[in-house]
Design an enzyme around this catalytic site. Sequence first.
Site, PDB file in Angstrom:
ATOM      1  NE  ARG A   1     -21.507 -72.934  33.129  1.00 19.42           N
ATOM      2  CZ  ARG A   1     -22.202 -72.367  32.137  1.00 19.42           C
ATOM      3  NH1 ARG A   1     -23.375 -72.862  31.775  1.00 19.42           N
ATOM      4  NH2 ARG A   1     -21.720 -71.317  31.506  1.00 19.42           N
TER       5      ARG A   1
ATOM      6  NE  ARG B   1     -32.565 -67.686  28.043  1.00 20.01           N
ATOM      7  CZ  ARG B   1     -32.181 -68.496  29.014  1.00 20.01           C
ATOM      8  NH1 ARG B   1     -31.105 -68.198  29.730  1.00 20.01           N
ATOM      9  NH2 ARG B   1     -32.834 -69.616  29.264  1.00 20.01           N
TER      10      ARG B   1
ATOM     11  CE1 TYR C   1     -28.731 -81.484  32.866  1.00 23.48           C
ATOM     12  CE2 TYR C   1     -27.236 -79.619  32.823  1.00 23.48           C
ATOM     13  CZ  TYR C   1     -28.434 -80.195  32.463  1.00 23.48           C
ATOM     14  OH  TYR C   1     -29.337 -79.491  31.708  1.00 23.48           O
TER      15      TYR C   1
END
Length: 371
Positions: free
Chosen positions: A231, A325, A183
Site C-alpha cells: 500500500r 467503512r 507509517y
Amino acid sequence: MTSALFSPITLRGLTLPNRVVVSPMCQYASEDGSATDWHLQHLGSFSLGAAGLVITEMTMVSRVGRISQKCAGLYSDENEKALKRVIDFCKTFGVAKQGVQIGHAGRKGSTQPPAQGGKPLKPEEGAWETLGPSPIPFGEGWPLPREMNKTDLKQVLDEFVSAVQRADRVGYDLVEIHGGHGYLLNQFLSPLANQRSDEYGGSVEKRMRYPLEVFAACREVWPKDKPMGIRVSAVDWVDGGTTVEDTVAFAKELKKLGCDFVDVSSGNVDLRQKVPFAPAFNAPFAERVRREADIPTMVVGLITKAREAEEIVASGKADMIVIGRAAMWDPRWAWHAAEELGAETPYAPKTMPSHPKMRPQVFPNRAATTA
C-alpha cells in the site's frame, strides 16, 4: 452484460473470484498484539461474502512498531497462534481469500487508540521511544522520533521478514506491506519526514532505497506462488511532499522486485495535509500507477456504490477496488453489488438459503434463470 468487477483475477497462484477487497482496518482490540474474539467476529463476518479478498488490519512487526498498545502484531509465538485461530475460523466457514497487511508505525507510534483521543502517550501511560528516518515529529506536541541508524535499519528489516514468515505459517494467501498512510516506510519515502543526508535520504531514488530493501527481503521469504503487494500514499497533499511521479518511480522499482500489486491510497504523513475528499478520489493516482508502471493496482478511498466500483475496473483505472467503512456498513457488500450488476459472487455454504435464487418470491426476476 458481463461485470468487470465480478470477473476473476489471478495473482501468481491465487485466483480471486471478483475484484472486491475488504480493506485492512485497525481495530485496536488486540492484547499485546494477539487477536481476540473480536477478530473472529470482525474478520469472520466479512469472510462470508463481503468480498473476494479480506485483508487483516495493519499487523505490527514489533512492540516498538505499534501505533498503540491495542494494535495487532506478528512479533511473538502468542500473536501467531492467536491469529492462526482466527484465520482458520475464517477459512472454515467463509469463502473469501485471506490477506494481511504488515507494517511499522514509526514516528506515529506510542499513542492512545483513536477512541481514547489518539494523542501521544505520556510516560506514566507507558509511552515508548519511536523510530523514524529523521528526528522530525509527526506534528506539534508529538515526541521526536529517534533517527534510525544502520543497526536500527537492519533490525526493523529483520522484524518485517520474521512477521512475513509468521504470516505464511498462519495460512494467509497474500501479504500487503504497508508503505503508506504516514507509517515508517512512507516516512522514508516522503521528503517531509525524511531529511537524511546518507544513502537513504535526498533524491527519490535514495528515499525509496530502504522501503525497497524491506520489500525485497520480505518477497524473498514469502512463497513464490503467493502474491505480495504494497500500500502506498500516492501523494502527501502537502507542498513539498511526495508526488505521483515519485510513486510511479517507486512502483516501477517494486515491480522489478516481484511486487504483484500496488494498493493506492494517499495522505496521512503530515497533519498539514489538505485532502479533497470525494468518491473514489484516489482513482486517478491508481490509474496513472497502473498505466505508467505497468503493474496491477487496487484503489481505496470513499468507494461505496456498485456502479461506481464497476466503472473503476471496467475503465481500467484500477484492477481491484478496496472498501473499508462500506464493508462495515454492509458486510454483504459484494452480494448486493453483484445483484445490482446482474453478476454472481460466492456465498458461504451456511448462508446459501439467503441467496436470491433460493427466494424467487422476493426476487421474482430470478425465477426464470433458476427454473
